[in-house]
Design an enzyme around this catalytic site. Structure first.
Site, PDB file in Angstrom:
ATOM      1  N   GLY A  31       0.806  -1.215   0.000  1.00 51.88           N
ATOM      2  CA  GLY A  31       0.000   0.000   0.000  1.00 51.88           C
ATOM      3  C   GLY A  31       0.837   1.261   0.000  1.00 51.88           C
ATOM      4  O   GLY A  31       2.076   1.228   0.041  1.00 51.88           O
ATOM      5  N   MET A  32       0.147   2.395  -0.016  1.00 49.19           N
ATOM      6  CA  MET A  32       0.805   3.697  -0.123  1.00 49.19           C
ATOM      7  C   MET A  32       1.733   3.945   1.067  1.00 49.19           C
ATOM      8  O   MET A  32       2.904   4.312   0.897  1.00 49.19           O
ATOM      9  CB  MET A  32      -0.270   4.782  -0.221  1.00 49.19           C
ATOM     10  N   LEU A  33       1.237   3.744   2.279  1.00 53.15           N
ATOM     11  CA  LEU A  33       2.075   3.929   3.463  1.00 53.15           C
ATOM     12  C   LEU A  33       3.138   2.845   3.550  1.00 53.15           C
ATOM     13  O   LEU A  33       4.295   3.131   3.878  1.00 53.15           O
ATOM     14  CB  LEU A  33       1.212   3.932   4.727  1.00 53.15           C
ATOM     15  N   ALA A  79      -5.057  -3.080   5.944  1.00 57.54           N
ATOM     16  CA  ALA A  79      -6.366  -2.577   6.359  1.00 57.54           C
ATOM     17  C   ALA A  79      -7.350  -2.641   5.205  1.00 57.54           C
ATOM     18  O   ALA A  79      -6.968  -2.605   4.036  1.00 57.54           O
ATOM     19  CB  ALA A  79      -6.253  -1.127   6.856  1.00 57.54           C
ATOM     20  N   THR A 120      -6.963   5.485  12.553  1.00 56.14           N
ATOM     21  CA  THR A 120      -7.584   6.524  11.730  1.00 56.14           C
ATOM     22  C   THR A 120      -8.376   7.539  12.543  1.00 56.14           C
ATOM     23  O   THR A 120      -8.836   7.240  13.664  1.00 56.14           O
ATOM     24  CB  THR A 120      -8.538   5.858  10.715  1.00 56.14           C
ATOM     25  N   TYR A 144     -16.451   1.627   8.658  1.00 57.20           N
ATOM     26  CA  TYR A 144     -14.989   1.665   8.659  1.00 57.20           C
ATOM     27  C   TYR A 144     -14.466   2.114  10.018  1.00 57.20           C
ATOM     28  O   TYR A 144     -13.570   1.483  10.603  1.00 57.20           O
ATOM     29  CB  TYR A 144     -14.508   2.602   7.558  1.00 57.20           C
ATOM     30  N   LYS A 148     -12.155  -0.083  12.696  1.00 54.98           N
ATOM     31  CA  LYS A 148     -10.825   0.373  13.102  1.00 54.98           C
ATOM     32  C   LYS A 148     -10.763   0.610  14.610  1.00 54.98           C
ATOM     33  O   LYS A 148      -9.737   0.334  15.252  1.00 54.98           O
ATOM     34  CB  LYS A 148     -10.449   1.644  12.343  1.00 54.98           C
ATOM     35  N   TRP A 169      -6.265  11.744   6.169  1.00 55.56           N
ATOM     36  CA  TRP A 169      -6.065  12.506   4.927  1.00 55.56           C
ATOM     37  C   TRP A 169      -4.705  12.178   4.289  1.00 55.56           C
ATOM     38  O   TRP A 169      -3.955  13.067   3.882  1.00 55.56           O
ATOM     39  CB  TRP A 169      -6.197  14.004   5.200  1.00 55.56           C
TER      40      TRP A 169
END
Length: 302
Positions: A31-33, A79, A120, A144, A148, A169
């Site tokens: 993923g991005m992170l 996630a 989150t 969601y 979480k 964000w």
């Protein structure tokens, strides 16, 4: 008011450590992170095991236990992040966000590893008018957010040596994100209409990855921390900044959330406070506006 969610753990005496001196396991590495965290860790010379969805199903307890053997630090970036889809697939989201987190927490504890759980702003309802403290009571209003929040609870219950890092964000170079979408639309349209009644903290995944490493390096006490950029803006304000940086002639007009109704409710106010970070001597991420100047070239390059 406590700034660390697990004050009993704050008394543990730890010495600073280097990322290069530990073996890291990163789930959700595709993923991005996850991508940015791998980049930051590898640049620091760390021993990293990268596990994406194909490598590890976090809902499989036995697989999770096997995956973290020999680890010193486990960072759970895995996630279910499809916020709207979670409204109609909450059991599926729960399996990943709550059961998966519980599996990794239990496995990390058994292996003697520290667990970093990425969470989150959606654990809050967004009705605040001042930044949320780390110990503010969760009150999720979406599927969601509920899943979480359940993941946070599971981590606290199963892994005493944990760091829960809430963020919001997110944008980055390794995936779909708001700035990329706005840049593409600005190239196609004369005007963009963007909501101005949702306020938050645009946060570069590279900065969040760096913060996670700094928290572990500082041997921060177990607890809950907020990993968002400082400052705040609306989606409209962020879009204006994106478009201005592109030099585009596209007009940006404000509107309200009522004009863009989505299946999952969005928090109107997603600003998270950073008292817990400061209390343990870890500097929060810089103001979002300054970081966008640094991030833009990389994030919009793809």
């Amino acid at each position: 008011m406590s700034t660390v969610a697990d004050p009993a753990a704050a008394a543990v005496d730890r010495a600073p450590t280097s990322p290069a001196g530990a073996r890291w396991v990163v789930t959700g590495a595709g993923g991005m992170l996850g991508h940015d965290l791998l980049d930051v860790l590898r640049a620091a010379g760390a021993d990293v095991v990268a596990l994406d969805r194909a490598d590890l199903d976090v809902t499989d307890a036995a697989a999770a236990a096997a995956a973290v053997q020999g680890a010193d630090v486990v960072v759970n970036c895995a996630a279910w992040t499809a916020v709207d889809d979670a409204e109609t697939h909450e059991p599926d989201a729960f399996r990943v966000n709550a059961t998966g987190a519980a599996n990794l927490a239990r496995a990390a504890h058994a292996a003697g590893a520290r667990l970093v759980q990425v969470s989150t702003d959606y654990v809050f309802d967004g009705s605040a008018s001042a930044p949320y403290a780390e110990d503010a009571p969760p009150a999720p209003v979406s599927a969601y957010g509920r899943t979480k929040a359940a993941g946070e609870w599971a981590v606290r219950a199963e892994a005493p040596d944990h760091l829960i890092v809430r963020t919001a964000w997110l944008y980055g170079a390794y995936g779909a994100c708001f700035p990329r979408t706005m840049a593409r639309l600005a190239a196609e349209r004369d005007e963009l209409t963007v909501v101005d009644d949702q306020v938050g903290q645009p946060t570069w995944t590279r900065d969040l990855a760096d913060l996670v490493v700094r928290l572990v390096e500082a041997q921060a006490p177990a607890g809950t921390y907020h990993g968002t950029a400082s400052g705040q803006t609306s989606w409209y304000g962020f879009t204006r900044r994106i478009v201005a940086g592109l030099g585009a002639a596209t007009r940006v007009a404000p509107t309200t959330s009522d004009a863009f109704v989505r299946p999952a409710p969005r928090p109107a106010y997603s600003v998270l406070g950073h008292d817990a970070l400061r209390a343990v001597g870890v500097e929060p991420i810089e103001d979002w506006s300054a970081r966008w100047d640094v991030a833009a070239a990389e994030v919009l390059a793809g």
